[in-house]
Enzyme design. Sequence first.
Site, PDB file in Angstrom:
ATOM      1  N   SER A  37       0.602   4.384  -2.195  1.00 48.29           N
ATOM      2  CA  SER A  37      -0.690   5.051  -1.979  1.00 48.29           C
ATOM      3  C   SER A  37      -1.888   4.178  -2.335  1.00 48.29           C
ATOM      4  O   SER A  37      -3.018   4.501  -1.978  1.00 48.29           O
ATOM      5  CB  SER A  37      -0.759   6.347  -2.793  1.00 48.29           C
ATOM      6  OG  SER A  37      -0.567   6.083  -4.162  1.00 48.29           O
ATOM      7  N   ASP A 325      -9.040  10.065  -8.626  1.00 46.65           N
ATOM      8  CA  ASP A 325      -8.231  11.252  -8.916  1.00 46.65           C
ATOM      9  C   ASP A 325      -7.266  10.941 -10.053  1.00 46.65           C
ATOM     10  O   ASP A 325      -7.410   9.922 -10.727  1.00 46.65           O
ATOM     11  CB  ASP A 325      -7.521  11.760  -7.650  1.00 46.65           C
ATOM     12  CG  ASP A 325      -6.452  10.798  -7.141  1.00 46.65           C
ATOM     13  OD1 ASP A 325      -6.096   9.841  -7.859  1.00 46.65           O
ATOM     14  OD2 ASP A 325      -5.960  11.002  -6.018  1.00 46.65           O
ATOM     15  N   HIS A 328      -5.521   7.459  -8.980  1.00 46.15           N
ATOM     16  CA  HIS A 328      -6.084   6.428  -8.092  1.00 46.15           C
ATOM     17  C   HIS A 328      -7.509   6.042  -8.448  1.00 46.15           C
ATOM     18  O   HIS A 328      -8.286   6.875  -8.893  1.00 46.15           O
ATOM     19  CB  HIS A 328      -6.033   6.908  -6.636  1.00 46.15           C
ATOM     20  CG  HIS A 328      -4.658   7.233  -6.178  1.00 46.15           C
ATOM     21  ND1 HIS A 328      -4.150   8.523  -6.197  1.00 46.15           N
ATOM     22  CD2 HIS A 328      -3.656   6.452  -5.725  1.00 46.15           C
ATOM     23  CE1 HIS A 328      -2.904   8.509  -5.769  1.00 46.15           C
ATOM     24  NE2 HIS A 328      -2.565   7.272  -5.479  1.00 46.15           N
TER      25      HIS A 328
END
Length: 363
Positions: A37, A325, A328
């Site tokens: 991600s 978040d 991240h």
Amino acid sequence: MAALVLLLPLLPLLAASALPSSEAAAKVPALYVFGDSTADVGNNNYLPGSNAKANFPHNGIDFPFSRPTGRFSNGYNGIDFLANHMGFKRSPPPFLSLANNTSHRILRGLKGISFASGGSGILDATGSTISMTKQIQYFSTVRSDLTGQLAIEQIDHLLSKSIFLISTGGNDIFAFFSQNRFPNITETQHFISTLITKYQDHFKELYALGARKFGIVDVAPIGCCPYPRSLNPTGGCLEMLNELARKFNEASKALLHDLSSTLTGMKYSVGSSYAIVMNIVNNPGTLGFEEIKTACCGSGKFNGESGCTPNATCCSNRRHYLFWDLLHPTHATSKLVGHAIFSGSKQYASPINFRQLVEDDYY
Ligand SMILES: *[C@@H]1O[C@H](CO)[C@@H](O)[C@H](O)[C@H]1NC(C)=O
Ligand SMILES: *[C@@H]1O[C@H](CO)[C@@H](O)[C@H](O)[C@H]1NC(C)=O
Ligand SMILES: *[C@@H]1O[C@H](CO)[C@@H](O)[C@H](O)[C@H]1NC(C)=O
Ligand SMILES: *[C@@H]1O[C@H](CO)[C@@H](O)[C@H](O)[C@H]1NC(C)=O
């Protein structure tokens, strides 16, 4: 523990404001991206039922037209900035957005494609999205598509001058940690060597398919993300996770050094998101950050107990946050990371930086 496993999909890492809008001439023929991600630009949007997605607000709030693309960021991720430094507008598009149109896939195959998938790791067992093995298989199909268009020598030439960017490993560490909170030294060493052996297979596979120039982004101090902090009664970084990240990063460097001495023509640079993020954690003010513990978007302790969903809280001064978040980095952090890895000193990228990797032997 269940929560940890569920959250595996989202993985942390790497810098905020817009990219230069014009697309300068690319400095390499193509850019192929693999990983989790920290690199995903929307492959997971095409995975039905996956919970490792970010194609909804508040994600993308600072992306052009405030578009949630599937990036785990308020704007760009670290790979977008690295791609931009290489002369592209941003990261190449997700493979699965091209998958049904062969002619489009061929056109894009000549310029670059992203195979990265949030939640994936080095080990096939990590996560339930697109494994690294599968990502490399997808690349192999792109390569096969090209054989209908170009002579083998031309493909070899194209690939040998192109950059293969890889950002992975953090999810494997989260998975290991979620299964064994107190590993002894034997277990830790076994885990790291299993990981490195598999990582080696992936590099050899890519090399066999024609890759020569590898740009690797290491694992950030993932124990300092808002999610691990929310699990720590003291609110500090989970040192165990950082230690696993350091051990993995060291072992990866040794692996790449060895590989480059046996695989003819292989060149590489390891960018240290670890060093850069740690630098922000330790010197936030000097680097323009005000909040390094709490995520901009999320809920619960440190906004680290659940993901950035439409009903989560979202901060307004996003440029001042290290984390977007629970796992991240923000656009601001990714920008800094991208710059340091591309142009920085050996502390941030070694044995050469990404700029040197790009320029090496191009003409
Ligand atoms: C490709 O086709 C599959 C199956 O028909 C579909 O689920 C997917 O959304 C399509 N992808 C694109 C980019 O249109
Ligand atoms: C497939 O991609 C080509 C090249 O990008 C484009 O011209 C064409 O319209 C696309 N076909 C479909 C069915 O989307
Ligand atoms: C580590 O733990 C394993 C059990 O998971 C045990 O068999 C082994 O003896 C331990 N090693 C050390 C050095 O404590
Ligand atoms: C946000 O809404 C979803 C359903 O739309 C719900 O499942 C979730 O618990 C909500 N989260 C928060 C933090 O309120």
